[in-house]
Design an enzyme around this catalytic site. Structure first.
Site, mmCIF file in Angstrom:
data_model
loop_
_atom_site.group_PDB
_atom_site.id
_atom_site.type_symbol
_atom_site.label_atom_id
_atom_site.label_comp_id
_atom_site.label_asym_id
_atom_site.label_seq_id
_atom_site.Cartn_x
_atom_site.Cartn_y
_atom_site.Cartn_z
ATOM 1 N N HIS A 199 -11.777 -9.700 -8.931
ATOM 2 C CA HIS A 199 -12.684 -8.622 -9.372
ATOM 3 C C HIS A 199 -11.946 -7.447 -10.011
ATOM 4 O O HIS A 199 -12.578 -6.522 -10.518
ATOM 5 C CB HIS A 199 -13.610 -8.166 -8.241
ATOM 6 C CG HIS A 199 -12.997 -7.284 -7.200
ATOM 7 N ND1 HIS A 199 -13.105 -5.912 -7.236
ATOM 8 C CD2 HIS A 199 -12.272 -7.565 -6.090
ATOM 9 C CE1 HIS A 199 -12.499 -5.392 -6.171
ATOM 10 N NE2 HIS A 199 -11.978 -6.376 -5.464
ATOM 11 N N CYS A 323 -12.795 10.137 1.441
ATOM 12 C CA CYS A 323 -13.525 10.824 2.490
ATOM 13 C C CYS A 323 -13.903 9.831 3.573
ATOM 14 O O CYS A 323 -15.049 9.454 3.720
ATOM 15 C CB CYS A 323 -14.770 11.485 1.921
ATOM 16 S SG CYS A 323 -15.713 12.443 3.104
HETATM 17 C C1 LIG Z 1 -8.235 -3.621 -4.818
HETATM 18 C C2 LIG Z 1 -6.885 -3.764 -4.246
HETATM 19 C C3 LIG Z 1 -6.653 -4.570 -3.113
HETATM 20 C C4 LIG Z 1 -7.779 -5.239 -2.350
HETATM 21 O O1 LIG Z 1 -8.298 -6.319 -3.050
HETATM 22 P P1 LIG Z 1 -9.740 -6.909 -2.623
HETATM 23 O O2 LIG Z 1 -9.905 -8.126 -3.458
HETATM 24 O O3 LIG Z 1 -10.728 -5.843 -2.956
HETATM 25 O O4 LIG Z 1 -9.687 -7.210 -1.173
HETATM 26 C C5 LIG Z 1 -5.363 -4.702 -2.654
HETATM 27 N N1 LIG Z 1 -4.347 -4.101 -3.279
HETATM 28 C C6 LIG Z 1 -4.509 -3.323 -4.371
HETATM 29 C C7 LIG Z 1 -3.325 -2.698 -5.025
HETATM 30 C C8 LIG Z 1 -5.792 -3.126 -4.889
HETATM 31 O O5 LIG Z 1 -5.957 -2.352 -5.953
#
Ligand SMILES: *Cc1c(COP(=O)(O)O)cnc(C)c1O
Length: 385
Positions: A199, A323
């Site tokens: 995502h 927050c």
């Molecule tokens: C978004 C993010 C995650 C978590 O990923 P998810 O697929 O939302 O669990 C982990 N590390 C970094 C650097 C992120 O930006």
């Protein structure tokens, strides 16, 4: 509405959604089933695995599908720490990691592991010498993120992993912010494990992968059937996996052009904000950075107030001070960079992406200075202008 929060999540590319739909409808089989519905799903999952492996220079069997970045990080860190516990109980990470890494290490500390949290300099970079000094004979795993989600700063992974390998330890990187944005080759980076999440690169939520270098043994964290060669149990998220592969394919094709286009917009945003608003800091402007990210510190105001006022104008961004509960904690990343609490509280992250336009940036640089001026005029932190 103007969406400038692509580092939090990205909308699914319509081509990705299109590629996924048949796997909710007619091709709904379970890849573990032996009949034709199952075998068809199996084929698609393995084709996706091959696309993903090729895109990062890995072998098919080195890719494990997970539910996203958080699970990939948990599997990598807990999996290696537990597998090598007899060899040693010391682990190393950095103080600017995502909570999906930091909180895994905090939990491991409670389970008896010793963890070193490396500092960063003002630019948010880990110093290779600090890593070298932190390593002990009993160090088994080092985990340092590829690019930071708040600042966009890109860590010197090649240099860090070389030090770790000279020492004989395992190296993991959270590459959730870089996969799909910049070219990644696991051999060039010289990493043993690498986390990614669909995502963040225009794929669906709830699916990701972990690269595990051949010969690296880890303890599975989700137990059940013999899926993913015994490394992650559970029926595969077939539509998600197909969508993730499609998203990565598109990213590969369009990465170069996107970097140029979005980078130009980001630079323009920073130049104009700097010119129009006194007393702001653009974090890590001189450091190697992702081309889409801009973290701005606004003196004398709260990031949360800036965020809400921007949202009122239809501009959606993120503020560093999450927050959580009721206590406003400033970003641990900015504190680690050495910014004082007061300044760290006034942080706003703009993260641009595929659908960001010139016009949107023009609107932001027109609206934002007025918001800052209004908030500063009523700011309890003084500095009446
Ligand atoms: C978004 C993010 C995650 C978590 O990923 P998810 O697929 O939302 O669990 C982990 N590390 C970094 C650097 C992120 O930006």
């Amino acid at each position: 509405m103007i969406y400038l929060d692509y580092n939090a999540t990205t909308p699914c590319d319509p081509r990705v959604l299109e590629a996924m739909l048949p796997f909710f409808r007619e091709h709904f089989g379970n890849p573990s089933s032996l009949h034709r519905f199952g075998q068809e799903a199996r084929q698609m999952v393995e084709k996706a695995r091959s696309v993903i492996a090729r895109s990062i220079g890995a072998k098919e069997e080195e890719i494990v599908f997970t539910s996203g970045g958080t699970e990939s990080n948990n599997l990598a860190i807990r999996g290696i720490a537990q597998a090598l516990r007899k060899k040693g109980n010391h682990l190393v990470t950095s103080s600017i990691e995502h909570h999906a890494v930091l909180n895994v290490f905090r939990a491991l500390e409670k389970e008896g592991f010793a963890v070193t949290y490396l500092p960063v300099n003002r630019e948010g970079l880990v110093h290779p010498e600090d890593l070298r000094k932190a390593l002990r004979p009993e160090t088994t795993l080092v985990s340092i993120m590829h690019a930071n989600n708040e600042t966009g700063v890109i860590e010197p992974i090649e240099e860090l992993s070389r030090i770790v390998h000279e020492h004989g330890a395992v190296f993991h990187t959270d590459a959730v912010q870089t996969v799909g944005k910049i070219p990644i080759q696991v051999d060039a980076l010289d990493v043993d494990l690498l986390s990614a999440s669909a995502h963040k690169f225009y794929g669906p939520k709830g699916v990701g992968f972990l690269y595990i270098r051949k010969g690296t043994r880890l303890v599975p964290q989700i137990l059940g059937g013999h899926h993913e060669r015994g490394r992650r149990a559970g029926t595969e998220n077939v539509p998600g996996i197909v969508g993730m592969a499609k998203a990565l394919e598109i990213a590969q094709d369009e990465m170069h052009e996107e970097a140029r286009r979005v980078g130009t917009l980001r630079d323009r945003l920073e130049e104009e904000l700097q010119a129009r608003i006194p007393d702001i800091v653009i974090v890590s402007r001189e450091a190697p950075r992702l081309y889409n990210t801009s973290l701005v510190l606004v003196e004398y105001v709260e990031g949360e107030s800036l965020l809400l006022n921007l949202d009122f104008e239809g501009i959606c961004v993120s503020s560093g001070s999450a927050c959580t509960s009721s206590s406003l904690e400033p970003s641990h990343v900015l504190l680690a960079c050495g910014y004082p609490h007061a300044l760290a509280h006034g942080s706003i992250r703009f993260s641009l992406g595929k659908w960001t336009t010139e016009e949107e940036i023009s609107r932001v640089v027109t609206v934002f200075p007025g918001i800052v001026e209004k908030l500063r005029a009523i700011s309890p932190f003084g500095k009446a202008r």
